[in-house]
Design a protein around this motif. Structure first.
Motif, mmCIF file in Angstrom:
data_model
loop_
_atom_site.group_PDB
_atom_site.id
_atom_site.type_symbol
_atom_site.label_atom_id
_atom_site.label_comp_id
_atom_site.label_asym_id
_atom_site.label_seq_id
_atom_site.Cartn_x
_atom_site.Cartn_y
_atom_site.Cartn_z
ATOM 1 N N ARG C 89 0.854 -1.188 0.000
ATOM 2 C CA ARG C 89 0.000 0.000 0.000
ATOM 3 C C ARG C 89 0.889 1.235 0.000
ATOM 4 N NH1 ARG C 89 -5.514 -0.054 1.544
ATOM 5 N NH2 ARG C 89 -6.268 -2.173 1.481
ATOM 6 N N ILE C 90 1.379 1.512 -1.180
ATOM 7 C CA ILE C 90 2.302 2.630 -1.368
ATOM 8 C C ILE C 90 1.492 3.821 -1.872
ATOM 9 C CG2 ILE C 90 4.142 3.357 -2.942
ATOM 10 C CD1 ILE C 90 5.260 1.650 -0.798
ATOM 11 N N PHE C 91 1.954 5.027 -1.597
ATOM 12 C CA PHE C 91 1.325 6.210 -2.200
ATOM 13 C C PHE C 91 1.905 6.330 -3.601
ATOM 14 C CE2 PHE C 91 1.827 7.461 2.431
ATOM 15 C CZ PHE C 91 0.562 7.028 2.773
ATOM 16 N N ASN C 93 1.285 7.680 -6.577
ATOM 17 C CA ASN C 93 1.487 8.854 -7.421
ATOM 18 C C ASN C 93 2.372 9.909 -6.760
ATOM 19 O OD1 ASN C 93 -0.143 8.170 -9.757
ATOM 20 N ND2 ASN C 93 -1.844 8.239 -8.312
ATOM 21 N N LEU C 94 3.007 9.549 -5.667
ATOM 22 C CA LEU C 94 3.926 10.475 -5.012
ATOM 23 C C LEU C 94 5.344 9.911 -5.129
ATOM 24 C CD1 LEU C 94 1.860 11.232 -1.776
ATOM 25 C CD2 LEU C 94 1.793 12.398 -3.976
ATOM 26 N N ARG C 101 8.457 11.086 3.681
ATOM 27 C CA ARG C 101 8.196 12.329 4.422
ATOM 28 C C ARG C 101 6.823 12.310 5.094
ATOM 29 N NH1 ARG C 101 10.009 17.721 1.315
ATOM 30 N NH2 ARG C 101 9.054 16.835 -0.547
ATOM 31 N N ILE C 102 5.856 11.709 4.405
ATOM 32 C CA ILE C 102 4.506 11.655 4.970
ATOM 33 C C ILE C 102 4.514 10.901 6.300
ATOM 34 C CG2 ILE C 102 2.234 10.595 4.617
ATOM 35 C CD1 ILE C 102 2.667 11.454 1.598
ATOM 36 N N ALA C 103 5.341 9.864 6.347
ATOM 37 C CA ALA C 103 5.378 9.083 7.581
ATOM 38 C C ALA C 103 6.057 9.848 8.721
ATOM 39 C CB ALA C 103 6.091 7.760 7.330
ATOM 40 N N HIS C 105 5.319 12.945 9.203
ATOM 41 C CA HIS C 105 4.453 14.097 9.454
ATOM 42 C C HIS C 105 4.006 14.248 10.904
ATOM 43 C CE1 HIS C 105 1.461 17.177 8.988
ATOM 44 N NE2 HIS C 105 0.539 16.381 9.482
ATOM 45 N N LYS C 130 13.368 16.355 5.474
ATOM 46 C CA LYS C 130 13.909 15.917 4.200
ATOM 47 C C LYS C 130 15.234 15.182 4.416
ATOM 48 C CE LYS C 130 14.012 17.634 -0.460
ATOM 49 N NZ LYS C 130 13.776 18.813 -1.276
ATOM 50 N N ARG C 134 15.871 11.289 3.562
ATOM 51 C CA ARG C 134 16.920 10.863 2.625
ATOM 52 C C ARG C 134 17.832 9.819 3.271
ATOM 53 N NH1 ARG C 134 17.412 13.190 -2.102
ATOM 54 N NH2 ARG C 134 16.488 15.232 -2.513
ATOM 55 N N LYS C 151 5.044 4.689 -8.301
ATOM 56 C CA LYS C 151 4.437 3.696 -9.203
ATOM 57 C C LYS C 151 5.413 3.223 -10.276
ATOM 58 C CE LYS C 151 2.217 7.151 -12.126
ATOM 59 N NZ LYS C 151 0.952 7.774 -12.459
ATOM 60 N N ASN C 152 6.499 3.961 -10.470
ATOM 61 C CA ASN C 152 7.470 3.545 -11.477
ATOM 62 C C ASN C 152 8.589 2.668 -10.921
ATOM 63 O OD1 ASN C 152 5.998 5.010 -13.320
ATOM 64 N ND2 ASN C 152 7.258 6.848 -13.093
ATOM 65 N N ARG C 165 9.233 3.397 4.900
ATOM 66 C CA ARG C 165 8.144 4.273 5.315
ATOM 67 C C ARG C 165 7.688 3.919 6.731
ATOM 68 N NH1 ARG C 165 2.687 4.063 1.935
ATOM 69 N NH2 ARG C 165 2.420 2.242 3.266
#
Lengths: 330, 303, 256, 235
Positions: C89-91, C93-94, C101-103, C105, C130, C134, C151-152, C165
């Motif tokens: 369950r990856i984000f 499109n980010l 970074r979201i994790a 938050h 950041k 990294r 997604k890539n 994450r």
């Protein structure tokens, strides 16, 4: 480390403002065109604020114009009352801004309430509930005599002008951009991407969904207030489902999640809509055929279908123009 | 409020409920099979009403006086019209988006709905204004105990019931019904069984649209006024009924529709604003308290 | 040795179906604890119960001696429980960086207003987040992918990104749901040493579900085997691997 | 040759899931495709059975070019595909699941016969005939999925990760049944993560790496190939 960069968006905005203002002063642009530019800017606010709810946070809303309606009616009622008490008020922009903010706050409050169903509902279900809320808001306006009931609220003073609307749109874009490109914005994006995963990296998804609705509704309320004080009228049908769909078309045509797309589409579709109105009337006059104004909406709806069929991701996709985006320092 | 009034209200509620049920079934079936809220569904109802209106004058001139046959033929035409337009909408607007994000089909459906409404009102021979609907069968008042009802009430309820029984048989007992259930559960697996899923989906639209078309005829007869936007409100109400029952669930749609019909009839008798808003109030309450509706099953998300 | 996570008599029903029956766990701090069993035996449900996605029908869950039963998932994460998913369950499109970074938050303090005004405190915090993110990408050998949309990324990298994450939430307990699924033997080897490294460097306790016996036997320090919602064996891996009940119900003739 | 796949390419949007895949499946044999997750194994099977569109290349089945034919038209030609994750219809009974698999068959008696065959191969399925598909355990669902494929009665059986998520004890059983089905005359194309077991029962094998078929040979050769041993067999 923090090299001062030229604020590209500020420069672009000032240039835009100066050109429009100059062209108008030089009478290259007439009042009618300026009026449409004003409307476009109001739609920029509406589309970009819906984009926060729909494009960024992924919460589908079909009642966005309901928020605008709350803003329009609240600010419109306030200024009309003040105007009755003191007819010289039209020269006092400070009062108008306060009334606009009051409208925005009222809309934000409703948005806050509507945010709650989004805690339990997703996708289609949420869409339908927001539609229901929008319809309830409209029904309420329709049934309150004090604001004119089905006739609408008439005689609203004309406060809105290009400068004011421009400033509002400018501030909205800057604020939205700064939210989206922050930790809070990323939290909202994560909800769109995968709500459960967002929850399980510690994001309070409830709080952010309600926040998106509240902020989005606030700006929609401001836009509604600006619109009411531009056309000097607030009418229940202005804020119904079909109008909400028009805003939705803008964000989908522009590309969901892209503010640049919302801005381009708001201008493009507002001008197109006016163009169609004029074109169809001209055609009917010229040919003497019974071509009704409905054809405008026929073309509009076909446009919507074709956009979805042939360019599902919208004009910009999720891309953002570099003018709007903030370059991130490492 | 006396008891006579109540009996009358119940009959009226059932009548409205029958019409909602026919529309709600289409919403629920289409949602069940392609997970799409077909916003244009209410417009198939409108198309059914116009098809009935137009065909009545043709059949009436051919078969003057044979009310039963005329009514039957008009019913068939209204069902065909609703069904075929529904199939066409699916083929042209929804099918290409089948594997795209769900919201794009939802928005397309809104587009189709707006198109049908504005196109009909833009057409010179139809136009945006109201038309009064003819009496397809002579109206007769029947005295039933202390309440008086018209034969139209009976027709509405009976036609709806017959169609719904037919549908239940189709879905439960026939191979096609099984295929419909299979497609709604897993499209890839259904294709691997050799099922042409697009045919099955098209058929579902046909059935759903034809039920809406039949409802259009019944509503035209009962409230003898038709116009291009007539599908919006009943469409929305029927949709709410489907959600109330648990969208995707066939008995749920029928149950939801009758509850809606009764609630609305009672609420309107009490206060008109309440009558206008009750549907949305029900919707919001149901979704907040029981998001999957009354009969909807809780599907555990695969985590 | 006090238990970091302690589950007492947890039972869970779906409708009438009993998915988990009277489970009790004591997971000591610092261990790598394995949970195995056939599909549908209640493993993932156990994770869903611990992380608050479901609330158990009966029983209690304690984390660091504090009851967490019925707490909201995000609150449980904030107390120090992170997880990965069986089906990623990856984000998507980010970017990879944003996923991390979201994790981070919920550990940030800048409010909405200071974010909008871009106050220095906000800018500093963004820079800090950041930098830390990294570093995590680095650890997972994903630095070159930082600005790539998730997604890539290929499957193996996504699995690592998801672990990164989870680590970004600074957990004390890390739940891994079939981390080796879909990996080839070489990747599995790497995963095993990665899990050991994570445990040692981040001082996290690892609780993992796995079918891959090589992983289970290779790194788990304690093992529990369940079937049809019931515990059929538990103990040290060597002993469990020879348990006749486990051989019959789970391992079959190729028992470890 | 039962199946000949030549230079197959499949894309999802901009991403190429498989780039250049070629292999052959002889009549009556078991052929396995092995490779890491994301190598394109599932996509290859989906392309063969018509669930995905091919961007380039060709698929020939039983002497007929079937490239980009629709899935439902391939079933009556003789392609039976048991997809990844089994995809049982959860709210249909086991019996209804099997009956639907006979959708393309006109002959009702034939469906009955084949269902009896399935019950014979999988007695566990017979016991559960009237239960809903969703209530079966993982192993039983796998049996039902294979059972459905048997009712469709194809010439070739495409199996996608039959061992996935199963307890080791059931894995053995499933592989044993694959061999049995093959002995009854059905050609098998098997995609497996579990390379060791797959190579054990297969006649021929192909290795898929990031969208390309890279190594091929008899299963025995492949099992002894040092590259394969290191990357896929863990020895």
């Amino acid at each position: 480390m923090t090299k001062v960069k030229l604020p590209k968006f500020l420069i672009a905005s000032v240039v835009f403002y100066a050109i429009i203002e100059a062209l108008f002063r030089l009478e290259v642009l007439n009042g009618y065109i300026l009026h449409i530019i004003n409307q476009s800017l109001i739609f920029v606010i509406l589309a970009a604020s819906l984009n926060l709810i729909n494009g960024i946070t992924g919460q589908f809303s079909l009642g966005h114009m309901g928020f605008a309606g709350v803003g329009a009616y609240v600010s419109g009622t306030l200024t009309t009352i003040i105007l009755k008490l003191n007819p010289t008020v039209t020269s006092n922009m400070g009062i108008f801004v306060l009334c606009l903010l009051a409208g925005g706050v009222a809309a934000a409050f409703i948005g806050f309430l509507i945010g709650f169903p989004s805690l339990r509902l997703k996708g289609d279900y949420l869409a339908i509930v927001t539609l229901g809320f929008g319809e309830i808001i409209r029904t309420v306006f329709n049934n309150i005599d004090y604001v004119g009931g089905p006739r609408g609220l008439l005689g609203i003073p004309k406060f809105s002008n290009f400068t004011l609307i421009f400033i509002a749109a400018f501030l909205l874009i800057v604020i939205m951009r700064n939210i989206i490109q922050s930790s809070h914005g990323r939290a909202m994006l994560s909800i769109r991407e995968n709500e459960l995963a967002a929850d399980l990296v510690g994001i309070n998804t409830t709080q952010y969904k309600v926040m998106a609705f509240t902020i989005g509704a606030f700006f929609a309320g401001i836009a509604g207030g600006l619109l009411a004080h531009l056309i000097q009228l607030a009418h229940p049908t202005q804020f119904g489902f079909i109008k909400s769909v028009e805003v939705l078309i803008m964000i989908y045509a522009g590309g969901v999640g892209s503010m640049t797309g919302s801005i381009i589409a708001a201008f493009g579709l507002t001008f197109l809509s006016e163009g169609l109105r004029i074109g169809i009337r001209a055609l009917a006059d010229a040919t003497n055929l019974p071509i009704g104004g409905e054809w405008r909406m026929v073309i509009y709806s076909l446009l919507l279908i074709f956009i979805m069929l042939f360019r599902t991701e919208g004009l910009m996709g999720t891309k953002e123009s570099r003018i709007i985006k903030i370059e991130e320092a490492d | 409020m006396g008891s006579i009034f109540n009996a009358q209200q119940i009959v009226n509620g059932l009548q409205v409920g029958s019409i909602y049920a026919l529309i709600a079934l289409g919403y629920t079936m289409v949602y069940g099979i392609v997970r799409l809220i077909n916003f244009a569904h209410g417009d198939f109802f409108m198309i059914g009403a116009y098809a009935a209106y137009g065909s009545f004058f043709i059949f009436n001139s051919m078969l003057a006086g044979k009310h039963g046959s005329i009514a039957f033929l008009v019913l068939i035409v209204s069902m065909l019209a609703g069904g075929l337009i529904a199939m066409l909408a699916n083929q042209l607007a929804y099918k290409p988006l089948r594997y795209k994000p769900k919201l794009s089909s939802l928005i397309t459906a809104i587009g189709v709905s707006m198109f049908l409404e504005y196109f009909f009102s833009a057409l010179p021979m139809i136009g945006p204004s109201y038309r009064s609907f003819p009496d397809i069968i002579p109206k007769v008042q029947i005295s039933l105990g202390s309440a008086t009802i018209s034969n139209y009430v009976v027709i509405d309820i009976v036609v709806a019931a017959v169609l719904m029984i037919g549908l239940t048989f189709l879905v439960r007992k026939t191979a096609l019904g099984k295929a419909m259930r299979a497609v709604s559960q897993d499209k890839d697996a259904a294709r691997l069984m050799g099922i042409d899923i697009e045919k099955v989906i098209g058929f579902t639209f046909l059935i759903g649209g034809s039920f809406a078309g039949a409802a259009g005829l019944l509503a035209g007869m009962t409230y003898p006024r038709i116009f291009p936007y007539m599908g919006i409100q009943p469409g929305l109400k029927a949709f709410i009924a489907a959600v109330l029952g648990g969208i995707g669930n066939i008995p749920g749609a029928v149950l939801g529709a009758y509850i809606m019909g009764l609630a609305e009839t009672f609420a309107s008798a009490y206060n008109s604003l309440l009558g206008e808003g009750i549907a949305f109030a029900i919707l919001i309450i149901v979704l907040l308290v029981r998001p999957r509706g009354l009969l909807g099953e809780k599907v555990a998300d695969k985590i | 040795m006090s238990a970091l996570l302690s589950i007492k008599n947890m039972t869970h029903y779906f409708g009438g179906l009993r998915a988990v029956s009277n489970f009790s766990y004591d997971i000591p701090q610092g261990t790598i604890y394995g949970l195995i069993g056939p599909n549908g035996s209640g493993k993932t449900t156990t994770f869903n119960l611990i992380t608050g996605i479901y609330t158990p029908t009966e029983g209690k869950i304690f984390f660091q001696d504090k009851e967490i039963t019925g707490m909201k998932p995000y609150k449980i994460v904030q107390t120090g429980v992170a997880r990965t998913f069986q089906n990623l369950r990856i984000f998507s499109n980010l970017t990879a960086l944003d996923n991390i970074r979201i994790a981070r938050h919920f550990n940030t303090r800048s409010g909405l207003v200071s974010s909008v005004l871009r106050l220095p405190s906000f800018m500093n915090e963004e820079r800090q987040v950041k930098k830390e993110s990294r570093e995590l990408l680095d650890l997972m050998h994903l630095s070159s992918r930082a600005n790539e949309l998730a997604k890539n990324l290929p499957y193996g990298e996504l699995r690592r990104l998801e672990i990164a994450r989870a680590l970004a939430t600074k957990p004390k307990l890390l739940l891994l749901d079939e981390p080796a699924a879909g990996m080839n033997p070489k990747e599995v080897e790497e995963l095993m040493s990665l899990i050991l490294r994570i445990r040692n460097e981040f001082k996290v306790t690892v609780f993992l579900i796995e079918h891959h016996m090589q992983v289970v036997m290779g790194i788990c320090e304690y093992l529990k085997v369940i079937d049809f919602g019931e515990t059929i064996a538990e103990g040290l891996p060597e002993a469990v691997g020879k348990d006749p009940k486990v051989l019959e119900a789970y391992l079959g003739k190729r028992g470890a | 040759m039962m199946l000949v796949v030549k230079n197959l390419k499949v894309s999802y949007g901009k991403i190429e899931a498989i780039k250049d895949v070629s292999f052959e499946v002889p009549d009556g044999k078991i052929v396995t495709l092995i490779g890491a997750n994301g190598a394109g194994k599932t996509t290859t099977l989906r392309a063969i059975s018509g669930l995905e569109k091919c961007a380039a290349g060709s698929i020939e089945f039983d002497g007929k070019n079937i490239t980009n034919m629709e899935a439902h038209k391939l079933v009556p030609l003789g392609i039976s595909h048991v997809p990844e994750g089994r995809k049982i219809f959860p709210t249909l009974t086991v019996r209804e699941n099997l009956e639907l698999a006979g959708w393309t068959l006109k002959d009702k008696k034939l469906i009955k016969e084949r269902m009896e065959d399935v019950f014979e191969v999988f007695p566990r399925i017979k016991e559960r005939a009237n239960q809903l598909g969703g209530t079966l355990s993982g192993g039983e669902q796998q049996m039902l999925a294979v059972g459905r494929a048997l009712v469709t009665g194809g010439k070739i059986l495409l199996l996608d990760e039959p061992s996935m998520g199963l307890a080791p004890v059931l894995v053995d059983e499933i592989f044993h049944q694959i061999v049995e089905i093959n002995k009854r005359g059905m050609t098998v194309l098997l995609v497996e993560q579990n390379a060791a077991e797959a190579l054990d029962i297969a006649d021929f094998a192909y290795v898929l790496e990031v969208g390309y078929t890279t190594i091929s040979g008899t299963a025995k050769e492949i099992a002894e190939d040092p590259r394969v041993r290191e990357a896929y067999l863990g020895v």
